[in-house]
Design a protein around this motif. Structure first.
Motif, PDB file in Angstrom:
ATOM      1  N   GLY A 173       0.808  -1.208   0.000  1.00  0.00           N
ATOM      2  CA  GLY A 173       0.000   0.000   0.000  1.00  0.00           C
ATOM      3  C   GLY A 173       0.844   1.263   0.000  1.00  0.00           C
ATOM      4  O   GLY A 173       2.046   1.241   0.311  1.00  0.00           O
ATOM      5  N   ASP A 174       0.188   2.387  -0.344  1.00  0.00           N
ATOM      6  CA  ASP A 174       0.904   3.658  -0.420  1.00  0.00           C
ATOM      7  C   ASP A 174      -0.091   4.806  -0.485  1.00  0.00           C
ATOM      8  O   ASP A 174      -1.174   4.678  -1.069  1.00  0.00           O
ATOM      9  N   GLY A 175       0.283   5.929   0.095  1.00  0.00           N
ATOM     10  CA  GLY A 175      -0.586   7.097   0.101  1.00  0.00           C
ATOM     11  C   GLY A 175      -0.744   7.753  -1.247  1.00  0.00           C
ATOM     12  O   GLY A 175      -1.564   8.668  -1.396  1.00  0.00           O
ATOM     13  N   SER A 176       0.022   7.308  -2.263  1.00  0.00           N
ATOM     14  CA  SER A 176      -0.088   7.896  -3.598  1.00  0.00           C
ATOM     15  C   SER A 176      -1.116   7.202  -4.474  1.00  0.00           C
ATOM     16  O   SER A 176      -1.392   7.660  -5.586  1.00  0.00           O
ATOM     17  N   GLU A 177      -1.693   6.094  -4.023  1.00  0.00           N
ATOM     18  CA  GLU A 177      -2.619   5.340  -4.865  1.00  0.00           C
ATOM     19  C   GLU A 177      -3.799   6.230  -5.270  1.00  0.00           C
ATOM     20  O   GLU A 177      -4.388   6.910  -4.423  1.00  0.00           O
ATOM     21  N   PRO A 178      -4.171   6.210  -6.553  1.00  0.00           N
ATOM     22  CA  PRO A 178      -5.275   7.084  -7.004  1.00  0.00           C
ATOM     23  C   PRO A 178      -6.579   6.850  -6.258  1.00  0.00           C
ATOM     24  O   PRO A 178      -7.369   7.790  -6.103  1.00  0.00           O
ATOM     25  N   ARG A 179      -6.839   5.631  -5.790  1.00  0.00           N
ATOM     26  CA  ARG A 179      -8.112   5.389  -5.101  1.00  0.00           C
ATOM     27  C   ARG A 179      -8.195   6.132  -3.774  1.00  0.00           C
ATOM     28  O   ARG A 179      -9.287   6.329  -3.231  1.00  0.00           O
ATOM     29  N   TYR A 180      -7.043   6.539  -3.216  1.00  0.00           N
ATOM     30  CA  TYR A 180      -7.034   7.306  -1.965  1.00  0.00           C
ATOM     31  C   TYR A 180      -6.854   8.803  -2.204  1.00  0.00           C
ATOM     32  O   TYR A 180      -6.702   9.564  -1.239  1.00  0.00           O
ATOM     33  N   ASP A 181      -6.850   9.236  -3.441  1.00  0.00           N
ATOM     34  CA  ASP A 181      -6.596  10.643  -3.744  1.00  0.00           C
ATOM     35  C   ASP A 181      -7.533  11.543  -2.939  1.00  0.00           C
ATOM     36  O   ASP A 181      -8.733  11.280  -2.825  1.00  0.00           O
ATOM     37  N   GLY A 182      -6.971  12.617  -2.379  1.00  0.00           N
ATOM     38  CA  GLY A 182      -7.751  13.463  -1.488  1.00  0.00           C
ATOM     39  C   GLY A 182      -8.486  14.612  -2.139  1.00  0.00           C
ATOM     40  O   GLY A 182      -9.183  15.370  -1.452  1.00  0.00           O
ATOM     41  N   ALA A 183      -8.376  14.763  -3.460  1.00  0.00           N
ATOM     42  CA  ALA A 183      -8.937  15.947  -4.116  1.00  0.00           C
ATOM     43  C   ALA A 183     -10.454  16.026  -3.999  1.00  0.00           C
ATOM     44  O   ALA A 183     -11.017  17.099  -3.765  1.00  0.00           O
ATOM     45  N   SER A 184     -11.141  14.906  -4.173  1.00  0.00           N
ATOM     46  CA  SER A 184     -12.600  14.952  -4.180  1.00  0.00           C
ATOM     47  C   SER A 184     -13.150  15.373  -2.830  1.00  0.00           C
ATOM     48  O   SER A 184     -14.034  16.230  -2.742  1.00  0.00           O
ATOM     49  N   LEU A 185     -12.641  14.803  -1.751  1.00  0.00           N
ATOM     50  CA  LEU A 185     -13.116  15.219  -0.432  1.00  0.00           C
ATOM     51  C   LEU A 185     -12.696  16.649  -0.116  1.00  0.00           C
ATOM     52  O   LEU A 185     -13.436  17.385   0.546  1.00  0.00           O
ATOM     53  N   ALA A 186     -11.521  17.043  -0.580  1.00  0.00           N
ATOM     54  CA  ALA A 186     -11.085  18.420  -0.332  1.00  0.00           C
ATOM     55  C   ALA A 186     -12.029  19.417  -0.981  1.00  0.00           C
ATOM     56  O   ALA A 186     -12.244  20.520  -0.459  1.00  0.00           O
ATOM     57  N   GLN A 187     -12.632  19.039  -2.119  1.00  0.00           N
ATOM     58  CA  GLN A 187     -13.612  19.930  -2.756  1.00  0.00           C
ATOM     59  C   GLN A 187     -14.904  20.022  -1.947  1.00  0.00           C
ATOM     60  O   GLN A 187     -15.732  20.894  -2.223  1.00  0.00           O
ATOM     61  N   HIS A 188     -15.065  19.147  -0.963  1.00  0.00           N
ATOM     62  CA  HIS A 188     -16.187  19.255  -0.027  1.00  0.00           C
ATOM     63  C   HIS A 188     -15.812  20.075   1.212  1.00  0.00           C
ATOM     64  O   HIS A 188     -16.551  20.086   2.200  1.00  0.00           O
ATOM     65  N   GLY A 189     -14.661  20.733   1.165  1.00  0.00           N
ATOM     66  CA  GLY A 189     -14.247  21.554   2.299  1.00  0.00           C
ATOM     67  C   GLY A 189     -13.576  20.779   3.406  1.00  0.00           C
ATOM     68  O   GLY A 189     -13.693  21.149   4.585  1.00  0.00           O
ATOM     69  N   ILE A 190     -12.866  19.713   3.053  1.00  0.00           N
ATOM     70  CA  ILE A 190     -12.181  18.879   4.035  1.00  0.00           C
ATOM     71  C   ILE A 190     -10.695  18.839   3.700  1.00  0.00           C
ATOM     72  O   ILE A 190     -10.325  18.526   2.557  1.00  0.00           O
TER      73      ILE A 190
END
Length: 530
Positions: free
Chosen positions: A140-157
């Motif tokens: 595992g790795d924090g760079s995997e696209p399935r864990y990408d944080g952009a979508s939640l960040a667009q919800h103000g997170i």
């Protein structure tokens, strides 16, 4: 040598330091952020309106004399440090075919995290999600696209993914390692990495517009197990406000290994690789150690009851109500395992099913067949899939839900994810029969578009909107309910069962009456150690 008191003083000093955040520009100019150890330069994505900071070191490289040591403090830097690319992934073998990495290679020097945040976030004190990847503590790795944080960040997170040490590097324990530890602890370095990341978030996340007092931790599989452990650990429980667990907990049949057993296995590994001292072991190449750890007769390196991060078994901590008393959202999928796995290549008929159940449960087989009947071919598929999934990871998730409801003094939201992934874009394979293990990740984190393997449909995108909506509301408020979302009640007894939210094509509340299955497994959990 790790000095606990010095470490604590550093933490206290970090908490006391005022964080001055440079404005993160809402233009194409590289955004910057001042953290305790220096200034960072990130990336602005004009399309999403987000600032991204990748490959931020949250602990010193665990190499050389720091191999198998608790994570140490990062040395501050003077110049602006670029945070525009993912750091290396931690040492791991290429076991999982569904893992796609964007990391900068692979290395022991891997203790980096990534932050996604709205460009206008600095003065908003936004809620924070810290997410731990799955992969059985070996991948595992924090760079995997399935864990990408952009979508939640667009919800103000403000969304954070974290790398942590794996396999032999993250979980080796031995008497020599315990002897050099001030706490006489060994192993669990990967879990201590996660804890260090949470400390980093406490000290630094305000520089990215995050509220250090509104931190949710989440994860899937080994990441979910990690969440249950961070909630139980006296080191971490005060750093988190809410928790999300997707399939898995360090409870039930997935309890951590006793330290004595882990240290015996560690000594055997040292003999196998010919190391006569810790110095020799630390001098060996990382690849040689990884290759040795992957040999078939080597026991898995996994979490242990080390006496420090986990002073007692998590079961005892949760029973005593000593875990973090925070809202918990958790659940499992409809096809965590497959009936096929029970037959070891034999035909899936009634006789072979009964034989498989007999082999698994011995004297308890007759009772098991009442709960997981196999009188017809349809029974075998349905019951066998339920048994395989329960025995793998759903039982441990239920146990976490049950124990936190009893002693956690906070709401628990329990889900059952049913959406099967669609057909793949290439090849002749049809859609999955059910929601497989790890299949919910892209839906929950809003990352369907980052996975080009599957031909996602309008229905899939709708399910993702609902599921991500639940996750976002929970991260923001501790309650998944919000405008436009089907009502999700907290888990509560009703009509002989338990309220549980089905998330899928038809999202609704059901009454789950499967407790008898899990109570049976709880009674016989000593008959099998996973």
């Amino acid at each position: 040598m790790f000095n606990a008191s010095l470490h604590s003083r550093r933490i206290a000093l970090g908490l006391a330091m005022a964080l001055v955040s440079a404005p993160m520009l809402a233009s194409d100019a590289a955004p910057s952020a001042d953290i305790v150890t220096g200034r960072l330069s990130g990336i602005h994505d004009a399309k999403t309106g987000l600032n991204e900071f990748k490959g931020i070191p949250y602990a010193a490289p665990p190499i050389g004399s720091l191999r198998w040591k608790p994570p140490q403090s990062v040395v501050a830097w003077k110049d602006v440090r670029k945070a525009d690319r993912f750091g290396p992934r931690c040492m791991q073998r290429p076991i999982f075919s569904d893992m796609v990495f964007r990391s900068d290679g692979m290395s022991e020097d891997c203790l980096y995290l990534n932050v996604w945040t709205p460009a206008d976030a600095p003065n908003k004190k936004l809620p924070v999600l810290v997410y731990f990847y799955g992969g059985g503590f070996i991948g595992g790795d924090g760079s995997e696209p399935r864990y990408d944080g952009a979508s939640l960040a667009q919800h103000g997170i403000v969304t954070v993914t974290v790398n942590y040490r794996l396999d032999v590097f993250g979980f080796l324990a031995s008497p020599a390692l315990a002897a050099e530890s001030p706490e006489h602890a060994a192993g669990n370095y990967g879990l201590l990495d996660q804890h260090a990341a949470l400390e980093w978030v406490k000290r630094n996340i305000a520089a990215f517009g995050g509220d250090p007092d509104q931190v949710t931790i989440g994860g899937e599989s080994a990441g979910s197990m990690s969440v249950s452990a961070q909630m139980a650990s006296p080191l971490s429980k005060g750093l988190i406000r809410r928790a999300i667990g997707e399939s898995g907990a360090m409870l039930g049949n997935l309890n951590p290994t006793p330290l004595a057993q882990t240290m015996r296995e560690g000594e055997a590994f040292e003999r196998r690789v010919g190391a006569r001292s810790l110095d020799q072991l630390r001098a060996m190449s990382a690849q040689a150690l990884l290759d040795a750890a992957g040999q078939k007769d080597v026991p898995e390196f996994r979490p242990t009851i080390d006496g420090y991060f986990l002073p007692r078994p998590p079961k005892d901590i949760y029973e005593a109500g000593e875990q973090a008393h925070i809202p918990l959202l958790l659940g499992a999928n409809s096809q965590e395992g497959s009936y096929v796995s029970l037959f070891e290549g034999q035909p899936p008929n009634q006789a072979n099913y009964r034989a498989a159940v007999q082999k698994r449960f011995g004297e308890h087989a007759a009772e098991a067949l009442k709960l997981y009947p196999g009188e017809t071919d349809a029974d075998i598929k349905t019951s066998g899939t339920a048994l395989a999934g329960d025995d793998f990871i759903a039982f441990s998730t239920w146990q976490w839900m049950r124990m936190h409801r009893q002693t956690g003094r906070a709401p628990v939201y329990y889900y059952y994810f049913t959406q099967a992934r669609p057909s793949k874009r290439e090849g002749n394979a049809g859609p999955d029969a059910g929601a497989v293990h790890s299949g919910e990740i892209e839906y929950a984190l809003g990352n369907l578009s980052g996975n080009a393997v599957y031909a996602w449909t309008t229905t899939d995108r709708h399910v993702s909107e609902v599921m991500q909506g639940y996750w976002a509301r929970f991260i923001q408020t501790g309650d998944p309910n919000g405008p436009g979302l089907p009502h999700w009640p907290a888990a509560a007894n009703k009509d002989g069962g338990l309220l549980r939210q089905v998330i899928g094509t038809d999202t609704h509340t059901m009454i789950d009456r499967n407790a008898a299955r899990y109570q049976f497994l709880m009674g016989v959990e000593g008959t099998k150690v996973l």
